[in-house]
Design an enzyme around this catalytic site. Structure first.
Site, PDB file in Angstrom:
ATOM      1  N   TRP A  65       0.707  -1.242  -0.109  1.00  0.00           N
ATOM      2  CA  TRP A  65      -0.026  -0.011   0.035  1.00  0.00           C
ATOM      3  C   TRP A  65       0.863   1.350   0.050  1.00  0.00           C
ATOM      4  CZ3 TRP A  65      -4.403  -0.540  -2.072  1.00  0.00           C
ATOM      5  CH2 TRP A  65      -5.259  -1.654  -2.037  1.00  0.00           C
TER       6      TRP A  65
ATOM      7  N   ASP B  81      -1.869   6.823   6.296  1.00  0.00           N
ATOM      8  CA  ASP B  81      -3.001   5.831   5.714  1.00  0.00           C
ATOM      9  C   ASP B  81      -3.153   4.625   6.939  1.00  0.00           C
ATOM     10  OD1 ASP B  81      -4.730   3.845   4.751  1.00  0.00           O
ATOM     11  OD2 ASP B  81      -3.267   3.611   3.017  1.00  0.00           O
TER      12      ASP B  81
ATOM     13  N   LYS C  57     -12.721  -1.767   7.168  1.00  0.00           N
ATOM     14  CA  LYS C  57     -12.030  -2.859   8.037  1.00  0.00           C
ATOM     15  C   LYS C  57     -12.538  -2.548   9.547  1.00  0.00           C
ATOM     16  CE  LYS C  57      -8.583  -2.118   4.625  1.00  0.00           C
ATOM     17  NZ  LYS C  57      -8.813  -3.040   3.835  1.00  0.00           N
TER      18      LYS C  57
HETATM   19  N1  PMP Z   1      -4.424   1.344   2.139  1.00  0.00           N
HETATM   20  C1  PMP Z   1      -4.426   0.235   2.710  1.00  0.00           C
HETATM   21  C2  PMP Z   1      -3.439   0.140   3.947  1.00  0.00           C
HETATM   22  C3  PMP Z   1      -5.461  -0.590   2.497  1.00  0.00           C
HETATM   23  O1  PMP Z   1      -5.320  -1.750   3.228  1.00  0.00           O
HETATM   24  C4  PMP Z   1      -6.346  -0.317   1.348  1.00  0.00           C
HETATM   25  C5  PMP Z   1      -7.453  -1.511   1.101  1.00  0.00           C
HETATM   26  N2  PMP Z   1      -7.274  -2.667   1.426  1.00  0.00           N
HETATM   27  C6  PMP Z   1      -6.241   0.633   0.762  1.00  0.00           C
HETATM   28  C7  PMP Z   1      -5.202   1.595   1.205  1.00  0.00           C
HETATM   29  C8  PMP Z   1      -7.026   1.189  -0.268  1.00  0.00           C
HETATM   30  O2  PMP Z   1      -8.363   1.327   0.250  1.00  0.00           O
HETATM   31  P1  PMP Z   1      -9.677   1.679  -0.812  1.00  0.00           P
HETATM   32  O3  PMP Z   1     -10.084   0.307  -1.323  1.00  0.00           O
HETATM   33  O4  PMP Z   1     -10.562   2.090   0.252  1.00  0.00           O
HETATM   34  O5  PMP Z   1      -9.414   2.582  -1.860  1.00  0.00           O
END
Ligand code: PMP
Length: 359
Positions: free
Chosen positions: A101, A171, A195
């Site tokens: 991420w 994040d 989550k």
């Molecule tokens: N950052 C992290 C740490 C994530 O776990 C995720 C999704 N699993 C995201 C960003 C992307 O999030 P979204 O699907 O809400 O765009």
């Protein structure tokens, strides 16, 4: 029958929250309608959104120095919104790269600004977090971005990085509300709801007010922090049902005893699973002990050809979504707030039995 759902997100919701939502689904607060059907500008929904925000402020300890924005477009949208809102053209931003991420956040930021990667854990194959004090942050950076919990490989910072005077941006998608945090250390905290906060479709952005007013002119209006902060996040139709559920999740956390109680419960769940894995010669987890995530626990079996059987038999036993992320394979148990301790105990029992019959 309800299963124990170990999905990384959208993830398990607290049963009490689902039951409450079910009980008022057809007639919300005497309106004769579902909360999904009421106007977002009506008195009742405006109060519902204000209450969800007030609960979030109380549970996380967010002061009035911060605006709380309830937006759409997920955490991925924020990967672009951050440089657009916080950097001037030509200005640099610093990022820590601790996994999949982080990498995505860096790639998206590079479309809008220059990025300095201040620490990079790719050499450890993302099995650790950088040592505190092992990296320096250019004090001219617009911000330092990091990912406190890397959802895919289960790597979590055990400390808050020191960015000096540079605003720290986190994040927190897969760790928010899992334990107390000192919000005053951060310039921006954001996370997708799916989550620990509710269903997908809602992203929460907590931004220090002194960082408002810097958005570039081409910033999409829906993601302009200053505009949204000035309009209670209602320049257009917000994700009303998700905001309502966020409020219910925060009530549930409050009833559990707040974030201290939630943290103790999460630590106990994670400790139980990691100690079982470490004591076994059959299962393993590659992450350095001090960087192991409380929320996402990846693990391998000694013989990878058993992975499919493991996942299928677990599913048949009511333990679902245990396959690892498609990019890394193996298994992963996501044990967010809503996963009860009994779910983790059931997983450990299943793992013992699987080892006995296949080990
Ligand atoms: N950052 C992290 C740490 C994530 O776990 C995720 C999704 N699993 C995201 C960003 C992307 O999030 P979204 O699907 O809400 O765009």
């Amino acid at each position: 029958m309800r299963v124990y759902n170990f999905s990384a997100g959208p993830a398990m919701m607290p049963l009490e929250v689902l039951q409450r939502a079910q009980s008022e689904l057809l007639d919300w607060g005497g309106s004769g309608m579902s909360v999904m059907e009421v106007s977002h500008r009506g008195k009742a929904f405006v109060a519902c959104a204000a209450q969800a925000e007030a609960s979030l402020r109380r549970v996380l300890g967010i002061s009035d120095d911060y605006a709380v924005l309830l937006l759409q477009g997920g955490a991925l949208g924020q990967f672009a919104a951050l440089p657009l809102n916080l950097t001037a053209p030509g200005q640099r931003a610093a990022y820590l790269n601790t996994g999949d991420w982080s990498k995505k956040a860096i790639a998206e930021a590079r479309r809008y600004c220059e990025v300095d990667v201040a620490a990079d854990e790719s050499a450890s194959n993302f099995t650790r977090t950088p040592e505190p004090g092992s990296f320096t942050v250019d004090q001219a950076s617009a911000y330092l971005h990091y990912t406190p919990n890397e959802t895919i490989r289960g790597v979590e910072f055990g400390y808050v990085p020191d960015a000096g005077a540079v605003p720290l941006v986190a994040d927190m998608s897969s760790t928010i509300l899992s334990r107390p945090v000192d919000v005053s250390r951060f310039g921006v905290i954001y996370g997708g709801a799916q989550k620990n906060m509710g269903p997908s479709g809602l992203v929460v952005v907590i931004v220090r007010r002194d960082l408002l007013g810097r958005a570039r002119p081409q910033t999409p209006t829906v993601w302009d922090y200053t505009v949204q902060a000035g309009a209670d996040s209602m320049i257009n139709t917000p994700p009303t049902f998700a905001i309502y559920l966020l409020g219910l999740v925060l009530d549930w956390i409050t009833e559990l005893g707040g974030l201290d109680a939630v943290a103790a419960r999460n630590k106990a769940k994670a400790d139980a699973l990691y100690s079982f894995i470490d004591a076994s010669g059959f299962y393993s987890n590659p992450v350095a002990p001090e960087a192991r995530s409380w929320m996402n626990v990846p693990f391998l079996v000694a013989d990878p050809s058993l992975e499919k059987t493991f996942v299928a038999q677990a599913e048949a036993a009511g333990l679902t979504n245990l396959a690892g992320h498609r990019s890394v394979g193996g298994m992963r148990a996501s044990i967010y707030n809503a996963m009860p301790p009994e779910g983790v105990a059931a997983l450990i029992d299943f793992m013992k039995e699987f080892e006995r019959t296949h080990g």
